[in-house]
Design a protein around this motif. Structure first.
Motif, PDB file in Angstrom:
ATOM      1  N   GLY A   1       0.798  -1.220   0.000  1.00 25.65           N
ATOM      2  CA  GLY A   1       0.000   0.000   0.000  1.00 25.65           C
ATOM      3  C   GLY A   1       0.824   1.259   0.000  1.00 25.65           C
ATOM      4  O   GLY A   1       0.352   2.308   0.449  1.00 25.65           O
TER       5      GLY A   1
ATOM      6  N   ARG B   1       0.819   2.775   3.360  1.00 26.22           N
ATOM      7  CA  ARG B   1      -0.456   3.113   3.999  1.00 26.22           C
ATOM      8  C   ARG B   1      -1.211   1.825   4.312  1.00 26.22           C
ATOM      9  O   ARG B   1      -1.517   1.045   3.418  1.00 26.22           O
ATOM     10  CB  ARG B   1      -1.292   4.018   3.088  1.00 26.22           C
ATOM     11  N   GLU B   2      -1.520   1.634   5.580  1.00 28.07           N
ATOM     12  CA  GLU B   2      -2.152   0.387   6.002  1.00 28.07           C
ATOM     13  C   GLU B   2      -3.462   0.133   5.270  1.00 28.07           C
ATOM     14  O   GLU B   2      -3.758  -1.005   4.880  1.00 28.07           O
ATOM     15  CB  GLU B   2      -2.396   0.411   7.518  1.00 28.07           C
ATOM     16  N   GLU B   3      -4.256   1.185   5.063  1.00 28.12           N
ATOM     17  CA  GLU B   3      -5.566   1.000   4.445  1.00 28.12           C
ATOM     18  C   GLU B   3      -5.452   0.606   2.974  1.00 28.12           C
ATOM     19  O   GLU B   3      -6.427   0.148   2.374  1.00 28.12           O
ATOM     20  CB  GLU B   3      -6.407   2.272   4.572  1.00 28.12           C
ATOM     21  N   ALA B   4      -4.275   0.775   2.375  1.00 23.17           N
ATOM     22  CA  ALA B   4      -4.081   0.434   0.967  1.00 23.17           C
ATOM     23  C   ALA B   4      -3.317  -0.871   0.775  1.00 23.17           C
ATOM     24  O   ALA B   4      -3.072  -1.268  -0.367  1.00 23.17           O
ATOM     25  CB  ALA B   4      -3.344   1.571   0.254  1.00 23.17           C
TER      26      ALA B   4
ATOM     27  N   PRO C   1      -4.775  -6.883   3.655  1.00 20.03           N
ATOM     28  CA  PRO C   1      -5.963  -6.486   4.424  1.00 20.03           C
ATOM     29  C   PRO C   1      -7.194  -6.227   3.565  1.00 20.03           C
ATOM     30  O   PRO C   1      -8.319  -6.399   4.031  1.00 20.03           O
ATOM     31  CB  PRO C   1      -5.505  -5.206   5.135  1.00 20.03           C
ATOM     32  N   MET C   2      -6.994  -5.808   2.308  1.00 22.46           N
ATOM     33  CA  MET C   2      -8.152  -5.648   1.421  1.00 22.46           C
ATOM     34  C   MET C   2      -8.863  -6.986   1.228  1.00 22.46           C
ATOM     35  O   MET C   2     -10.093  -7.063   1.267  1.00 22.46           O
ATOM     36  CB  MET C   2      -7.713  -5.139   0.039  1.00 22.46           C
TER      37      MET C   2
ATOM     38  N   GLY D   1     -10.663  -7.893   4.293  1.00 28.22           N
ATOM     39  CA  GLY D   1     -11.896  -7.122   4.422  1.00 28.22           C
ATOM     40  C   GLY D   1     -13.019  -7.691   3.586  1.00 28.22           C
ATOM     41  O   GLY D   1     -14.180  -7.719   4.011  1.00 28.22           O
TER      42      GLY D   1
ATOM     43  N   PRO E   1     -15.922  -0.691  -1.573  1.00 27.04           N
ATOM     44  CA  PRO E   1     -15.138  -1.115  -0.415  1.00 27.04           C
ATOM     45  C   PRO E   1     -14.965  -2.632  -0.328  1.00 27.04           C
ATOM     46  O   PRO E   1     -13.924  -3.115   0.107  1.00 27.04           O
ATOM     47  CB  PRO E   1     -15.950  -0.572   0.765  1.00 27.04           C
TER      48      PRO E   1
ATOM     49  N   ARG F   1     -12.878  -3.861  -3.730  1.00 31.02           N
ATOM     50  CA  ARG F   1     -11.654  -3.100  -3.992  1.00 31.02           C
ATOM     51  C   ARG F   1     -10.462  -3.989  -4.353  1.00 31.02           C
ATOM     52  O   ARG F   1      -9.684  -3.671  -5.240  1.00 31.02           O
ATOM     53  CB  ARG F   1     -11.315  -2.239  -2.777  1.00 31.02           C
ATOM     54  N   TYR F   2     -10.312  -5.108  -3.676  1.00 33.75           N
ATOM     55  CA  TYR F   2      -9.169  -5.985  -3.924  1.00 33.75           C
ATOM     56  C   TYR F   2      -9.157  -6.448  -5.376  1.00 33.75           C
ATOM     57  O   TYR F   2      -8.131  -6.363  -6.070  1.00 33.75           O
ATOM     58  CB  TYR F   2      -9.221  -7.188  -2.984  1.00 33.75           C
TER      59      TYR F   2
END
Length: 284
Positions: A135, A138-141, A145-146, A149, A217, A220-221
């Motif tokens: 990412g 960036r953890e959210e990217a 984790p995608m 999620g 959301p 996204r992956y």
């Protein structure tokens, strides 16, 4: 049974740990499991040896041969994915994605393990690829984790027992390549062919999830890999495959083997998935 053993072995050997008093016993067990792993990989090599021998050893010819795997490689154009895109019900999607999540070997870690001591140009491209997987800080990217999620949003709960052996075999193959330096170039080929062929499948999965009403959301992956991996593949072929083969034509064969073995393992998964989903396919 073999792939459950190797699955548990890989989890243990890749997980951070601390020294134990019985480390010698662990090494003896590891030696046995590594022999089983080696026998598995060598059997897979034998199955694709003739086709791998056709790969050219000049860099331009090799890259052209490699890129042609996108159309002509094992498992390409499998009918499972158009069905997922246009007709598959949610139940089928949840089963398919459960297998995919369970069989995920951790692309970021595989890239990191593979790049050790590679020549500078190839090493830098693997570093850029890894940075994207992470990412770009960036953890959210982060890509891992995608996927996690998505699994949470669809209430997927993969277990070893409910995962088909073909999915475990695919993950075990990739870890074997990355964790054993004798298979470094096999890993380069396997990871490169993932980048080459994944976008087409990701497009279908993303379209199917969108058809079923899932927003970005959740999707996204797959939406990301439908586009980003195209750029990754172009860079991998240019910055990794071409210079490695130009420097040492002898690595063309193991790179080709790794690519074909990865595709064959994927094709085996797709065939099993279709068998398991046959009742839903027939109702479609």
């Amino acid at each position: 049974m073999l792939h459950q053993l190797l699955l548990h072995f890989n989890r243990a050997r890749l997980s951070p740990a601390i020294p134990q008093e019985d480390w010698e016993a662990d090494l003896r067990r590891e030696s046995h499991l590594r022999c089983l792993e080696g026998a598995f990989v060598e059997a897979e090599r034998e199955r694709i040896a003739a086709r791998a021998a056709e790969a050219p050893e000049d860099p331009d010819g090799f890259v052209a041969w490699f890129e042609a795997l996108k159309q002509a490689g094992p498992g390409q154009g499998d009918p499972l994915f158009p069905w997922l895109a246009t007709e598959a019900p949610l139940e089928a999607f949840r089963w398919f994605l459960t297998q995919e999540v369970a069989g995920e070997a951790g692309f970021d870690d595989l890239v990191a393990m593979t790049q050790v001591k590679l020549p500078t140009r190839a090493k830098l491209e693997l570093a850029r690829n890894y940075w994207d997987e992470m990412g770009r800080g960036r953890e959210e990217a982060m890509h891992g984790p995608m996927l996690a999620g998505l699994a949470e949003a669809l209430a997927l709960h993969p277990t070893d027992e409910d995962t088909v052996w073909e999915a475990h075999a695919l993950a075990n193959l990739l870890v074997a390549f990355a964790a054993n330096r004798r298979y470094t170039y096999h890993s380069v080929g396997a990871l490169g062919v993932v980048e080459l062929t994944a976008p087409g499948r990701a497009v279908c999965v993303n379209e199917g999830l969108q058809r079923l009403g899932f927003g970005m959301p959740v999707r996204r992956y797959y939406a990301l890999h439908a586009t980003l991996d195209v750029k990754h593949s172009e860079a991998w072929n240019r910055e990794v495959l071409w210079p490695l083969v130009a420097e040492d034509p002898g690595v063309a064969r193991p790179i080709a083997e790794g690519a074909l073995m990865r595709l064959r393992a994927g094709a085996r998964c797709f065939e099993r998935y279709r068998q398991e989903l046959a009742p839903m396919l027939s109702r479609a």
